[in-house]
Design an enzyme around this catalytic site. Structure first.
Site, mmCIF file in Angstrom:
data_model
loop_
_atom_site.group_PDB
_atom_site.id
_atom_site.type_symbol
_atom_site.label_atom_id
_atom_site.label_comp_id
_atom_site.label_asym_id
_atom_site.label_seq_id
_atom_site.Cartn_x
_atom_site.Cartn_y
_atom_site.Cartn_z
ATOM 1 N N SER A 16 -20.809 53.344 23.259
ATOM 2 C CA SER A 16 -20.355 54.348 22.296
ATOM 3 C C SER A 16 -20.024 55.608 23.079
ATOM 4 O O SER A 16 -20.568 55.822 24.172
ATOM 5 C CB SER A 16 -21.423 54.610 21.233
ATOM 6 O OG SER A 16 -22.665 54.903 21.822
ATOM 7 N N GLU A 18 -19.306 59.884 23.029
ATOM 8 C CA GLU A 18 -19.499 61.147 22.300
ATOM 9 C C GLU A 18 -18.468 62.179 22.729
ATOM 10 O O GLU A 18 -18.201 62.355 23.916
ATOM 11 C CB GLU A 18 -20.919 61.661 22.589
ATOM 12 C CG GLU A 18 -21.241 62.947 21.863
ATOM 13 C CD GLU A 18 -22.716 63.325 21.994
ATOM 14 O OE1 GLU A 18 -23.586 62.442 21.836
ATOM 15 O OE2 GLU A 18 -22.983 64.504 22.275
ATOM 16 N N ASP A 110 -30.502 72.869 17.110
ATOM 17 C CA ASP A 110 -31.260 73.905 17.808
ATOM 18 C C ASP A 110 -31.356 75.149 16.958
ATOM 19 O O ASP A 110 -30.391 75.547 16.306
ATOM 20 C CB ASP A 110 -30.612 74.223 19.157
ATOM 21 C CG ASP A 110 -30.951 73.156 20.174
ATOM 22 O OD1 ASP A 110 -32.118 72.716 20.183
ATOM 23 O OD2 ASP A 110 -30.052 72.752 20.925
ATOM 24 N N PHE A 213 -27.354 73.718 32.067
ATOM 25 C CA PHE A 213 -27.619 72.945 30.866
ATOM 26 C C PHE A 213 -28.982 72.249 30.944
ATOM 27 O O PHE A 213 -29.747 72.232 29.978
ATOM 28 C CB PHE A 213 -26.484 71.940 30.683
ATOM 29 C CG PHE A 213 -26.396 71.397 29.298
ATOM 30 C CD1 PHE A 213 -26.307 72.268 28.215
ATOM 31 C CD2 PHE A 213 -26.409 70.039 29.075
ATOM 32 C CE1 PHE A 213 -26.234 71.770 26.922
ATOM 33 C CE2 PHE A 213 -26.329 69.529 27.787
ATOM 34 C CZ PHE A 213 -26.253 70.395 26.714
ATOM 35 N N HIS A 263 -24.608 54.877 25.661
ATOM 36 C CA HIS A 263 -23.901 55.958 24.980
ATOM 37 C C HIS A 263 -23.422 56.928 26.061
ATOM 38 O O HIS A 263 -24.195 57.302 26.938
ATOM 39 C CB HIS A 263 -24.856 56.659 24.008
ATOM 40 C CG HIS A 263 -24.234 57.767 23.213
ATOM 41 N ND1 HIS A 263 -23.441 57.544 22.103
ATOM 42 C CD2 HIS A 263 -24.299 59.116 23.347
ATOM 43 C CE1 HIS A 263 -23.058 58.702 21.596
ATOM 44 N NE2 HIS A 263 -23.550 59.681 22.336
HETATM 45 P P1 FAD Z 1 -36.554 66.523 15.759
HETATM 46 O O1 FAD Z 1 -36.629 65.044 15.880
HETATM 47 O O2 FAD Z 1 -36.810 67.134 14.436
HETATM 48 O O3 FAD Z 1 -37.570 67.135 16.837
HETATM 49 C C1 FAD Z 1 -37.500 68.503 17.182
HETATM 50 C C2 FAD Z 1 -38.808 68.960 17.794
HETATM 51 O O4 FAD Z 1 -39.775 69.153 16.768
HETATM 52 C C3 FAD Z 1 -39.444 67.975 18.766
HETATM 53 O O5 FAD Z 1 -40.083 68.716 19.767
HETATM 54 C C4 FAD Z 1 -40.447 67.233 17.910
HETATM 55 O O6 FAD Z 1 -41.484 66.690 18.680
HETATM 56 C C5 FAD Z 1 -40.929 68.361 17.013
HETATM 57 N N1 FAD Z 1 -41.392 67.925 15.699
HETATM 58 C C6 FAD Z 1 -40.852 66.991 14.877
HETATM 59 N N2 FAD Z 1 -41.524 66.911 13.720
HETATM 60 C C7 FAD Z 1 -42.520 67.816 13.788
HETATM 61 C C8 FAD Z 1 -43.556 68.229 12.902
HETATM 62 N N3 FAD Z 1 -43.685 67.681 11.693
HETATM 63 N N4 FAD Z 1 -44.377 69.212 13.302
HETATM 64 C C9 FAD Z 1 -44.246 69.798 14.501
HETATM 65 N N5 FAD Z 1 -43.286 69.452 15.403
HETATM 66 C C10 FAD Z 1 -42.439 68.476 15.040
HETATM 67 N N6 FAD Z 1 -27.488 69.543 18.563
HETATM 68 C C11 FAD Z 1 -26.514 70.077 17.781
HETATM 69 O O7 FAD Z 1 -26.636 71.229 17.345
HETATM 70 N N7 FAD Z 1 -25.394 69.367 17.470
HETATM 71 C C12 FAD Z 1 -25.199 68.100 17.889
HETATM 72 O O8 FAD Z 1 -24.180 67.492 17.570
HETATM 73 C C13 FAD Z 1 -26.215 67.486 18.700
HETATM 74 N N8 FAD Z 1 -26.094 66.200 19.148
HETATM 75 C C14 FAD Z 1 -27.113 65.629 19.868
HETATM 76 C C15 FAD Z 1 -27.005 64.288 20.237
HETATM 77 C C16 FAD Z 1 -28.012 63.658 20.964
HETATM 78 C C17 FAD Z 1 -27.885 62.181 21.314
HETATM 79 C C18 FAD Z 1 -29.161 64.421 21.366
HETATM 80 C C19 FAD Z 1 -30.230 63.779 22.206
HETATM 81 C C20 FAD Z 1 -29.269 65.744 20.994
HETATM 82 C C21 FAD Z 1 -28.267 66.365 20.239
HETATM 83 N N9 FAD Z 1 -28.371 67.714 19.813
HETATM 84 C C22 FAD Z 1 -27.372 68.268 19.027
HETATM 85 C C23 FAD Z 1 -29.519 68.544 20.199
HETATM 86 C C24 FAD Z 1 -30.642 68.557 19.147
HETATM 87 O O9 FAD Z 1 -30.178 69.110 17.951
HETATM 88 C C25 FAD Z 1 -31.783 69.409 19.715
HETATM 89 O O10 FAD Z 1 -32.380 68.760 20.799
HETATM 90 C C26 FAD Z 1 -32.824 69.825 18.693
HETATM 91 O O11 FAD Z 1 -33.621 70.848 19.288
HETATM 92 C C27 FAD Z 1 -33.771 68.718 18.258
HETATM 93 O O12 FAD Z 1 -33.155 67.835 17.432
HETATM 94 P P2 FAD Z 1 -33.885 66.460 17.009
HETATM 95 O O13 FAD Z 1 -33.019 65.792 16.039
HETATM 96 O O14 FAD Z 1 -34.329 65.711 18.190
HETATM 97 O O15 FAD Z 1 -35.175 67.094 16.243
#
Ligand code: FAD
Length: 288
Positions: A16, A18, A110, A213, A263
């Site tokens: 895939s 991106e 973020d 980064f 990916h």
């Molecule tokens: P989560 O899975 O919610 O985790 C975030 C943090 O919170 C982790 O440290 C986790 O351990 C912690 N956490 C989760 N649940 C709880 C809880 N209940 N209590 C306390 N802590 C908790 N960002 C963008 O803005 N746009 C994009 O298009 C984008 N694409 C991405 C694609 C990929 C493949 C990856 C790996 C990252 C991408 N990101 C993108 C970055 C991502 O948004 C950031 O890394 C963000 O900080 C975390 O997102 P997440 O979905 O992993 O969050």
């Protein structure tokens, strides 16, 4: 040959790609020529990142729409929940479903600096999407740990929550320490996470940019990688060759370790991703 033996061991390889929404006409041209170049490799899907402000969001939608209209590719928008209410996200999910989108990469996003601690997480978005329609959902995973995570175990439990909420696969943050990915994959199995943990491969052409980064994302840049790129600051052509070599070495090891899905963070460029896919045996189908 290597390709034969890899595919004998592994069967078909899925890839895939991106992309990110372009912000200038030149970048727009680069994006579409890259999409066209990579399309014949028949990726499982191509995804488009989603920015945290509305201007970038609209660009994501228009790139997704154009991919749907002008190519044979499956388009998967990224979606983040940090700056949208549940109601807005439900509306957006419904719109996506109605326009034929079936695949979504679901993320927290973020947080803008200075914002209070979050109370909603990616698992909540997965649950929300599941409540709207039967999407195919990818989530993020962090072999070296997410920067905000309390510890590695808590981060792993968070991934488990996302899968239990209905995600179909995880895509990893990019990495260069292959061992850390392989250990992470083992720990996922031990934790009962039974979906593919797809390595996110970042083909590197600009090491200076990568250093910036990586510092923000908790990704280790091993000494050997610094050595590979040192002295090439003003030599993009050689950097390109070295970057291809680094990535090809990585995917060979991963492939021998049984990884079947990859990916690619293309950064909207086709050359390196195309070369790496070629090495994996992912090639255009010749019409008969
Ligand atoms: P989560 O899975 O919610 O985790 C975030 C943090 O919170 C982790 O440290 C986790 O351990 C912690 N956490 C989760 N649940 C709880 C809880 N209940 N209590 C306390 N802590 C908790 N960002 C963008 O803005 N746009 C994009 O298009 C984008 N694409 C991405 C694609 C990929 C493949 C990856 C790996 C990252 C991408 N990101 C993108 C970055 C991502 O948004 C950031 O890394 C963000 O900080 C975390 O997102 P997440 O979905 O992993 O969050």
């Amino acid at each position: 040959s290597l390709n034969q033996s890899l595919s004998e061991v592994n069967g078909a390889i899925n890839v895939s790609f991106e992309f990110f929404p372009p912000s200038t006409p030149e970048m727009e041209q680069l994006l579409w020529s890259s999409v066209r170049r990579l399309e014949p490799l028949k990726p499982k899907f191509v995804s488009v990142t989603y920015g945290a402000n509305s201007g970038v969001r609209d660009r994501t939608h228009s790139v997704i729409e154009r991919i749907q209209q002008e190519t044979q590719l499956v388009a998967a928008p990224h979606l983040t929940l940090v700056d949208a209410s549940d109601e807005e996200l439900v509306d957006l999910a419904k719109q996506y479903w109605q326009s034929g989108i079936r695949d979504i990469v679901a993320l927290r996003g973020d947080l803008p600096a200075g914002q209070p601690k979050p109370t909603r997480f990616a698992a909540d978005l997965v649950r929300l999407l599941r409540s709207v329609a039967d999407f195919d959902i990818s989530v993020a995973a962090y072999p070296e740990g997410h920067p905000d995570a309390r510890n590695a175990q808590a981060d792993l439990i968070n991934l488990k929550r996302k899968i239990d909420a209905g995600a179909n696969r995880a895509i990893t943050q990019f990495f260069f320490d292959v061992e850390s990915y392989l250990r992470f994959r083992d720990r996922c199995v031990t934790a009962g996470i039974d979906v593919e943990i797809i390595p996110g491969i970042l083909p590197v052409t600009n090491f200076t940019q990568l250093k910036r980064f990586a510092a923000m994302t908790n990704v280790a840049l091993p000494q050997w990688l610094h050595q590979q790129f040192s002295g090439l600051e003003d030599d993009p052509a050689t950097r390109q060759l070295v970057g291809a070599n680094v990535a090809i070495d990585m995917v060979k090891v991963l492939s021998r370790e049984g990884v079947k899905d990859f990916h690619f963070y293309t950064l909207n460029r086709a050359e390196l991703t195309y070369a790496i896919c070629h090495t994996l045996g992912v090639r255009p189908k010749v019409a008969v």
